[in-house]
Design a protein around this motif. Structure first.
Motif, PDB file in Angstrom:
ATOM      1  N   GLN A   1       0.833  -1.209   0.000  1.00 36.24           N
ATOM      2  CA  GLN A   1       0.000   0.000   0.000  1.00 36.24           C
ATOM      3  C   GLN A   1       0.866   1.258   0.000  1.00 36.24           C
ATOM      4  OE1 GLN A   1      -3.358  -0.054  -0.307  1.00 36.24           O
ATOM      5  NE2 GLN A   1      -3.108   2.164  -0.619  1.00 36.24           N
ATOM      6  N   THR A   2       1.971   1.219   0.756  1.00 35.20           N
ATOM      7  CA  THR A   2       2.902   2.349   0.775  1.00 35.20           C
ATOM      8  C   THR A   2       3.505   2.579  -0.600  1.00 35.20           C
ATOM      9  OG1 THR A   2       3.435   1.909   3.097  1.00 35.20           O
ATOM     10  CG2 THR A   2       4.982   3.271   1.864  1.00 35.20           C
ATOM     11  N   PHE A   3       3.850   1.455  -1.254  1.00 34.54           N
ATOM     12  CA  PHE A   3       4.422   1.527  -2.602  1.00 34.54           C
ATOM     13  C   PHE A   3       3.430   2.148  -3.581  1.00 34.54           C
ATOM     14  CE2 PHE A   3       5.486  -0.465  -6.742  1.00 34.54           C
ATOM     15  CZ  PHE A   3       6.797  -0.020  -6.861  1.00 34.54           C
ATOM     16  N   ILE A   4       2.170   1.736  -3.493  1.00 34.27           N
ATOM     17  CA  ILE A   4       1.134   2.288  -4.381  1.00 34.27           C
ATOM     18  C   ILE A   4       0.903   3.765  -4.075  1.00 34.27           C
ATOM     19  CG2 ILE A   4      -1.308   2.160  -4.984  1.00 34.27           C
ATOM     20  CD1 ILE A   4      -1.159  -0.861  -4.472  1.00 34.27           C
ATOM     21  N   ASN A   5       0.896   4.089  -2.789  1.00 34.52           N
ATOM     22  CA  ASN A   5       0.680   5.487  -2.404  1.00 34.52           C
ATOM     23  C   ASN A   5       1.795   6.390  -2.915  1.00 34.52           C
ATOM     24  OD1 ASN A   5      -1.715   4.877  -1.098  1.00 34.52           O
ATOM     25  ND2 ASN A   5      -0.749   4.674   0.914  1.00 34.52           N
ATOM     26  N   SER A   6       3.017   5.864  -2.942  1.00 27.98           N
ATOM     27  CA  SER A   6       4.148   6.667  -3.422  1.00 27.98           C
ATOM     28  C   SER A   6       3.969   7.042  -4.887  1.00 27.98           C
ATOM     29  CB  SER A   6       5.463   5.915  -3.217  1.00 27.98           C
ATOM     30  OG  SER A   6       5.481   4.713  -3.964  1.00 27.98           O
ATOM     31  N   PHE A   7       3.400   6.105  -5.686  1.00 29.76           N
ATOM     32  CA  PHE A   7       3.101   6.419  -7.079  1.00 29.76           C
ATOM     33  C   PHE A   7       2.025   7.505  -7.158  1.00 29.76           C
ATOM     34  CE2 PHE A   7       5.116   2.368  -8.229  1.00 29.76           C
ATOM     35  CZ  PHE A   7       5.779   2.741  -9.385  1.00 29.76           C
ATOM     36  N   GLN A   8       0.982   7.351  -6.352  1.00 25.79           N
ATOM     37  CA  GLN A   8      -0.126   8.304  -6.395  1.00 25.79           C
ATOM     38  C   GLN A   8       0.306   9.692  -5.938  1.00 25.79           C
ATOM     39  OE1 GLN A   8      -3.030   6.296  -3.963  1.00 25.79           O
ATOM     40  NE2 GLN A   8      -3.849   5.118  -5.680  1.00 25.79           N
ATOM     41  N   ASN A   9       1.255   9.738  -4.998  1.00 27.84           N
ATOM     42  CA  ASN A   9       1.709  11.032  -4.497  1.00 27.84           C
ATOM     43  C   ASN A   9       2.614  11.740  -5.505  1.00 27.84           C
ATOM     44  OD1 ASN A   9       0.321  10.633  -2.103  1.00 27.84           O
ATOM     45  ND2 ASN A   9       2.081   9.697  -1.066  1.00 27.84           N
ATOM     46  N   ARG A  10       3.401  10.988  -6.240  1.00 27.91           N
ATOM     47  CA  ARG A  10       4.364  11.585  -7.165  1.00 27.91           C
ATOM     48  C   ARG A  10       3.766  11.878  -8.543  1.00 27.91           C
ATOM     49  NH1 ARG A  10       9.449  12.224  -5.658  1.00 27.91           N
ATOM     50  NH2 ARG A  10      10.256  11.075  -3.871  1.00 27.91           N
ATOM     51  N   LEU A  11       2.775  11.071  -8.943  1.00 28.12           N
ATOM     52  CA  LEU A  11       2.232  11.197 -10.295  1.00 28.12           C
ATOM     53  C   LEU A  11       0.775  11.625 -10.252  1.00 28.12           C
ATOM     54  CD1 LEU A  11       3.731   7.907 -11.795  1.00 28.12           C
ATOM     55  CD2 LEU A  11       4.676  10.216 -11.953  1.00 28.12           C
ATOM     56  N   GLU A  12       0.466  12.715 -10.931  1.00 23.18           N
ATOM     57  CA  GLU A  12      -0.899  13.211 -10.984  1.00 23.18           C
ATOM     58  C   GLU A  12      -1.783  12.260 -11.783  1.00 23.18           C
ATOM     59  OE1 GLU A  12       1.793  16.647 -12.219  1.00 23.18           O
ATOM     60  OE2 GLU A  12       2.083  14.541 -11.701  1.00 23.18           O
ATOM     61  N   PRO A  13      -3.103  12.284 -11.560  1.00 23.55           N
ATOM     62  CA  PRO A  13      -4.009  11.376 -12.281  1.00 23.55           C
ATOM     63  C   PRO A  13      -3.852  11.400 -13.804  1.00 23.55           C
ATOM     64  CG  PRO A  13      -5.177  12.434 -10.482  1.00 23.55           C
ATOM     65  CD  PRO A  13      -3.820  13.059 -10.529  1.00 23.55           C
ATOM     66  N   PRO A  14      -3.716  12.574 -14.466  1.00 25.07           N
ATOM     67  CA  PRO A  14      -3.526  12.547 -15.927  1.00 25.07           C
ATOM     68  C   PRO A  14      -2.239  11.827 -16.338  1.00 25.07           C
ATOM     69  CG  PRO A  14      -4.155  14.745 -15.199  1.00 25.07           C
ATOM     70  CD  PRO A  14      -3.845  13.958 -13.971  1.00 25.07           C
ATOM     71  N   ILE A  15      -1.191  11.963 -15.515  1.00 19.42           N
ATOM     72  CA  ILE A  15       0.083  11.286 -15.807  1.00 19.42           C
ATOM     73  C   ILE A  15      -0.092   9.783 -15.677  1.00 19.42           C
ATOM     74  CG2 ILE A  15       2.514  11.093 -15.205  1.00 19.42           C
ATOM     75  CD1 ILE A  15       1.768  13.844 -16.201  1.00 19.42           C
ATOM     76  N   ARG A  16      -0.774   9.350 -14.617  1.00 20.93           N
ATOM     77  CA  ARG A  16      -0.982   7.903 -14.406  1.00 20.93           C
ATOM     78  C   ARG A  16      -1.798   7.317 -15.554  1.00 20.93           C
ATOM     79  NH1 ARG A  16      -2.118   9.523  -8.963  1.00 20.93           N
ATOM     80  NH2 ARG A  16      -4.307   8.955  -9.190  1.00 20.93           N
TER      81      ARG A  16
END
Length: 234
Positions: A6-21
């Motif tokens: 979950q921490t790993f997934i959160n790190s992606f969400q924190n660094r990358l905005e929804p349009p980027i993802r």
């Protein structure tokens, strides 16, 4: 394990905005489609009567140039995707002879190289996404310098036929492709932040990196297997 994931997934969400993802999902989905087209190309070359040989490289280069020369206007995505899938198909056909030779030496090398390539590609892509913004973009200059040096090395080796230069080219090429995964991933993210939504072009760049790593791992692992067999015979 669950909190760590979950921490790993959160790190992606924190660094990358929804349009980027969303853009990255489109890019990697297209890379997978192109890889599937390459697999079809390998099958055609190895298991059917149709073998394009050097012609596949010429057609593939033409398709890649057509893709690059056709700017994304939001309405020609299907056409450009067709160019990309055609490039993937011809790339697979071009790798047919190498894969056929490797399958004679040891078919398991192909699976090992594919798994190794996927692992390297995923790890370096994740490292680029989780790193500080733009921290790997400095690699652009050194990578292009290394690419130019390797091109000159290949040209020299056409006349010298040096085993050392060939080996240096293979291993430096592997390092080069890994570096390009880091650089291209962060560059794609920055391009999207600047408004570029051309996921087809971005997928082309990452597919070239992927297949470059795969080809060199195939060669390295096959060479090691042949060396082990020679030692056993001696």
């Amino acid at each position: 394990m669950t909190p760590n994931i979950q921490t790993f997934i959160n790190s992606f969400q924190n660094r990358l905005e929804p349009p980027i993802r969303q853009h990255l999902k489109n890019v990697y989905g297209t890379v997978m489609m192109t890889s599937a087209a390459a697999c079809v190309g390998v099958y055609i070359d190895m298991y059917t009567w149709f073998q394009a040989g050097f012609l596949s490289a010429i057609i593939g280069a033409g398709l890649m140039l057509m893709l690059i020369a056709t700017p994304d206007n939001g309405k020609n995505t299907g056409l450009r995707l067709g160019y990309l899938l055609g490039f993937g198909l011809t790339s697979g056909m071009g790798m047919g002879p190498l894969l056929e030779y490797v399958s004679v030496v040891d078919p398991s090398i192909i699976v090992t190289a594919l798994l190794g390539t996927t692992l390297v590609f995923v790890c370096f892509s994740a490292a680029a996404m989780l790193a500080e913004r733009g921290s790997w973009l400095f690699l652009g200059g050194p990578l292009m310098t290394l690419l130019t040096s390797m091109s000159l090395m290949s040209l020299m080796n056409l006349f010298m036929q040096s085993h050392f230069l060939y080996q240096a080219h293979v291993y430096l090429g592997l390092v080069l492709m890994c570096g390009f995964v880091l650089f291209d991933t962060q560059l794609i993210i920055e391009k999207r932040r600047m408004g570029s939504k051309d996921f087809v072009q971005h997928a082309l760049e990452l597919f070239i990196d992927f297949i470059g790593i795969f080809r060199r791992l195939l060669i390295i692992l096959t060479q090691k297997e042949e060396q082990n067999r020679r030692r056993k015979r001696e």
